[in-house]
Motif scaffolding. Sequence first.
Motif, short mmCIF file in Angstrom:
data_model
loop_
_atom_site.label_atom_id
_atom_site.label_comp_id
_atom_site.label_asym_id
_atom_site.label_seq_id
_atom_site.Cartn_x
_atom_site.Cartn_y
_atom_site.Cartn_z
N LEU A 5 0.85 -1.28 0.09
CA LEU A 5 -0.13 -0.06 -0.04
C LEU A 5 0.88 1.29 -0.04
CD1 LEU A 5 -2.88 1.11 0.23
CD2 LEU A 5 -2.56 1.08 2.61
N PHE A 6 1.85 1.32 0.69
CA PHE A 6 2.68 2.55 0.97
C PHE A 6 3.49 2.65 -0.41
CE2 PHE A 6 3.17 2.38 5.92
CZ PHE A 6 2.06 2.82 5.93
N MET A 7 4.00 1.57 -0.79
CA MET A 7 4.74 1.70 -2.18
C MET A 7 3.87 2.19 -3.20
SD MET A 7 8.00 0.57 -2.06
CE MET A 7 9.09 -0.44 -1.06
N GLY A 8 2.70 1.75 -3.42
CA GLY A 8 1.80 2.20 -4.48
C GLY A 8 1.47 3.80 -4.18
N PHE A 9 1.28 4.07 -2.93
CA PHE A 9 1.03 5.36 -2.56
C PHE A 9 2.04 6.38 -2.70
CE2 PHE A 9 1.10 9.12 0.51
CZ PHE A 9 -0.48 9.54 0.56
N THR A 10 3.41 5.97 -2.68
CA THR A 10 4.48 6.72 -2.95
C THR A 10 4.49 6.96 -4.34
OG1 THR A 10 5.68 6.07 -1.02
CG2 THR A 10 7.19 7.00 -2.81
N SER A 11 4.36 5.87 -5.37
CA SER A 11 4.33 5.92 -6.62
C SER A 11 3.21 6.92 -7.03
CB SER A 11 3.96 4.63 -7.27
OG SER A 11 4.71 3.59 -6.79
N GLY A 12 2.16 6.77 -6.63
CA GLY A 12 1.20 7.88 -6.97
C GLY A 12 1.27 9.53 -7.07
N VAL A 13 1.77 9.62 -5.65
CA VAL A 13 2.24 11.00 -5.27
C VAL A 13 3.41 11.55 -6.09
CG1 VAL A 13 3.57 12.44 -3.30
CG2 VAL A 13 1.74 10.99 -2.88
N PRO B 65 7.24 -2.04 -9.23
CA PRO B 65 7.44 -3.49 -9.19
C PRO B 65 7.30 -4.05 -7.79
CG PRO B 65 9.14 -2.38 -10.66
CD PRO B 65 8.39 -1.53 -9.94
N ALA B 66 7.95 -3.11 -6.79
CA ALA B 66 7.67 -3.39 -5.41
C ALA B 66 6.25 -3.63 -4.82
CB ALA B 66 8.36 -2.77 -4.62
N SER B 67 5.48 -2.84 -5.56
CA SER B 67 4.19 -2.72 -4.99
C SER B 67 3.27 -3.88 -5.58
CB SER B 67 3.42 -1.66 -5.37
OG SER B 67 3.12 -1.42 -6.53
N ALA B 68 3.77 -4.51 -6.73
CA ALA B 68 2.98 -5.41 -7.57
C ALA B 68 3.73 -6.89 -7.28
CB ALA B 68 2.96 -4.87 -8.87
N GLN B 69 4.61 -7.10 -6.73
CA GLN B 69 5.03 -8.47 -6.34
C GLN B 69 4.29 -9.23 -5.50
OE1 GLN B 69 9.16 -7.99 -5.70
NE2 GLN B 69 8.68 -7.29 -3.65
N GLY C 165 -1.20 -2.41 -4.45
CA GLY C 165 -0.54 -1.45 -4.83
C GLY C 165 -1.39 -0.31 -5.58
N PRO C 166 -2.07 -0.75 -6.51
CA PRO C 166 -2.72 0.14 -7.57
C PRO C 166 -3.90 1.13 -6.42
CG PRO C 166 -2.83 -1.85 -8.47
CD PRO C 166 -2.17 -2.36 -6.83
N LEU C 167 -4.45 0.32 -5.28
CA LEU C 167 -5.14 1.23 -4.53
C LEU C 167 -4.66 2.35 -3.80
CD1 LEU C 167 -7.60 -1.59 -2.87
CD2 LEU C 167 -7.91 0.12 -4.69
N GLY C 168 -3.08 1.89 -3.37
CA GLY C 168 -2.18 2.98 -2.64
C GLY C 168 -2.03 3.84 -3.85
N PHE C 169 -1.69 3.57 -4.96
CA PHE C 169 -1.11 4.62 -6.05
C PHE C 169 -2.54 5.56 -6.46
CE2 PHE C 169 -1.57 5.81 -10.59
CZ PHE C 169 -0.30 6.24 -10.85
N PHE D 25 -2.03 9.34 -6.06
CA PHE D 25 -2.17 10.29 -6.95
C PHE D 25 -3.33 11.43 -6.73
CE2 PHE D 25 -3.68 11.42 -11.41
CZ PHE D 25 -2.34 11.35 -12.10
N MET D 26 -4.31 10.93 -6.50
CA MET D 26 -5.62 11.94 -6.09
C MET D 26 -5.16 13.06 -4.93
SD MET D 26 -9.15 9.74 -6.44
CE MET D 26 -8.57 8.52 -5.27
N LEU D 27 -4.50 12.49 -3.88
CA LEU D 27 -4.18 13.29 -3.05
C LEU D 27 -3.12 14.36 -3.42
CD1 LEU D 27 -3.73 14.34 0.08
CD2 LEU D 27 -1.74 12.90 0.21
N MET D 28 -2.14 14.15 -4.50
CA MET D 28 -1.26 15.12 -5.08
C MET D 28 -2.08 16.00 -5.79
SD MET D 28 1.76 15.98 -4.75
CE MET D 28 2.24 17.76 -5.28
#
Length: 259
Positions: A36-44, A230-234, A241-245, A249-252
């Motif tokens: 979740l964190f990895m995906g969130f960071t990716s989105g931001v 890759p870390a969020s999807a493995q 991961g996509p949920l965190g992304f 993304f929306m937060l940013m």
Amino acid sequence: MQGLIIGLTVPVIGTTLGAAAVYALKDHMPPRLNKLFMGFTSGVMIAAAVCSLMLPAMEMGGGDGLGAIAPALVGFAAGVALMLLLDRFTPHEHAADATSEGPRSTISRTWKLVLAIILHNIPEGMAIGVAFAAVMDGADAYISVAGALALSIGIAIQNVPEGAIVSLPLRAVGNSKNKSFVIGFLSGVVQPVAAILTIWLASVMVPLMPLLLAFAAGAMLYVVVEELIPASAQGEHSNIGPLGFAAGFMLMLVLDSVL
């Protein structure tokens, strides 16, 4: 000047709060939370790279057609190339899967983790620095003080889970909680240092501002695609991961619109 100080300080506070998780959580972060964190960071980072860096760089080009965006394209490619070289020639280890990359080295796993953290934080610091440099250069028609602060705050928010992702693996490989926290905190110091160096570089290379903005965007996106996604999807539960992304993304986008 006050906005610049806040912009340089807030991301470090975010990393510090995250690194303090080593005192509250177990030595290993739960896999689902890590994804979740990895995906969130990716989105931001993707939203910040595109909205706060790449689009202003393209708008600054002026003119018409391909020539208007050429500086942005060159800068983007240069940012990717730099991170590719650093990734290729710096011995480091990704915390998510404990894989070592770069040339063979006898340095400890702890320092490989630290070097990976530095590689990750350099483009984020550059992004903050070049955004504020653009404001100081009078390019507020493209990036306002509020916009630069939004970028800094967005990076600070994603630094909270990132700080935990740093300190917990360091603890897991045998370091004390205090040492893991300190290293996690110091990993955040890389960002204001990179930001200050970028501001100085921009001050002596003012005509290259579009190139520098796109350069930071390219470096950030390289980190996202090479490491975070890759870390969020493995493994199992790859849909987390996509949920965190999406959340990051929306937060940013919200920060960029509101500020």
